[in-house]
Design a protein around this motif. Sequence first.
Motif, PDB file in Angstrom:
ATOM      1  N   ILE A   5      18.226 -11.779   3.758  1.00 32.18           N
ATOM      2  CA  ILE A   5      18.185 -10.946   2.556  1.00 32.18           C
ATOM      3  C   ILE A   5      19.616 -10.687   2.122  1.00 32.18           C
ATOM      4  O   ILE A   5      20.410 -10.106   2.852  1.00 32.18           O
ATOM      5  N   ASN A   6      19.972 -11.164   0.911  1.00 26.42           N
ATOM      6  CA  ASN A   6      21.349 -11.056   0.432  1.00 26.42           C
ATOM      7  C   ASN A   6      21.521 -10.114  -0.745  1.00 26.42           C
ATOM      8  O   ASN A   6      22.634  -9.800  -1.118  1.00 26.42           O
ATOM      9  N   SER A   7      20.432  -9.686  -1.391  1.00 25.03           N
ATOM     10  CA  SER A   7      20.569  -8.828  -2.558  1.00 25.03           C
ATOM     11  C   SER A   7      19.477  -7.759  -2.556  1.00 25.03           C
ATOM     12  O   SER A   7      18.533  -7.800  -1.764  1.00 25.03           O
ATOM     13  N   GLN A  12      13.706  -5.723  -2.164  1.00 24.79           N
ATOM     14  CA  GLN A  12      12.502  -5.196  -2.801  1.00 24.79           C
ATOM     15  C   GLN A  12      11.349  -6.179  -2.699  1.00 24.79           C
ATOM     16  O   GLN A  12      10.206  -5.785  -2.480  1.00 24.79           O
ATOM     17  N   ALA A  13      11.650  -7.464  -2.827  1.00 28.80           N
ATOM     18  CA  ALA A  13      10.600  -8.468  -2.696  1.00 28.80           C
ATOM     19  C   ALA A  13      10.062  -8.493  -1.274  1.00 28.80           C
ATOM     20  O   ALA A  13       8.852  -8.603  -1.054  1.00 28.80           O
ATOM     21  N   ALA A  14      10.963  -8.364  -0.284  1.00 25.58           N
ATOM     22  CA  ALA A  14      10.525  -8.379   1.114  1.00 25.58           C
ATOM     23  C   ALA A  14       9.684  -7.145   1.433  1.00 25.58           C
ATOM     24  O   ALA A  14       8.666  -7.236   2.116  1.00 25.58           O
ATOM     25  N   VAL A  15      10.090  -5.977   0.918  1.00 28.60           N
ATOM     26  CA  VAL A  15       9.306  -4.759   1.141  1.00 28.60           C
ATOM     27  C   VAL A  15       7.967  -4.868   0.430  1.00 28.60           C
ATOM     28  O   VAL A  15       6.937  -4.477   0.959  1.00 28.60           O
ATOM     29  N   GLY A  16       7.979  -5.448  -0.777  1.00 33.50           N
ATOM     30  CA  GLY A  16       6.735  -5.609  -1.530  1.00 33.50           C
ATOM     31  C   GLY A  16       5.751  -6.530  -0.827  1.00 33.50           C
ATOM     32  O   GLY A  16       4.566  -6.226  -0.737  1.00 33.50           O
ATOM     33  N   THR A  17       6.236  -7.646  -0.269  1.00 30.57           N
ATOM     34  CA  THR A  17       5.322  -8.573   0.408  1.00 30.57           C
ATOM     35  C   THR A  17       4.901  -8.046   1.764  1.00 30.57           C
ATOM     36  O   THR A  17       3.756  -8.192   2.155  1.00 30.57           O
TER      37      THR A  17
END
Length: 165
Positions: A5-7, A12-17
């Motif tokens: 995770i670089n940004s 947010q995408a990782a937390v969302g998935t």
Amino acid sequence: MAEQINSLEDLQAAVGTAGEGEGITLEETSREPVRDDLGRSYATGKRKDAVARVWIRPGNGKVTVNGKPIDDYFARPVLQMILKQPFQITDREGQFDVTATVKGGGLSGQAGAVKHGVSKALQLYEPGLRAALKAAGFLTRDSRVVERKKYGKAKARKSFQFSKR
């Protein structure tokens, strides 16, 4: 291996998935107040060699250090000012009673240790104050300690006088 995770968008995408199945969101990670049965919050503060155990509870601003009032234990006004800084930053002067026991170090280190403990206890009592205390740098333990003496030296870095003859 897990993807990197670089940004912020990647986070947010990782937390969302990851949170879709469990229902976890960033807003739900808010902190709860930590208080004992008597309505006090406890924290340990450290500075140099001093360690302070600090309890805060709602009151009228009475500060007791090792069983003595603040004026008797920390006679210098500068040290008293250091202790009151977390309350001034958070606009909570005179609203909490502080009981502290402190060991080790000198008076300056002990004042810093009590300040660190009061800051940590305040943010445990009222988690909303964490941002102000963290921005002021009161929740970070000051890691500077005295450098050890080295062999062949007078002190940590000072050498003995050099003689040519």
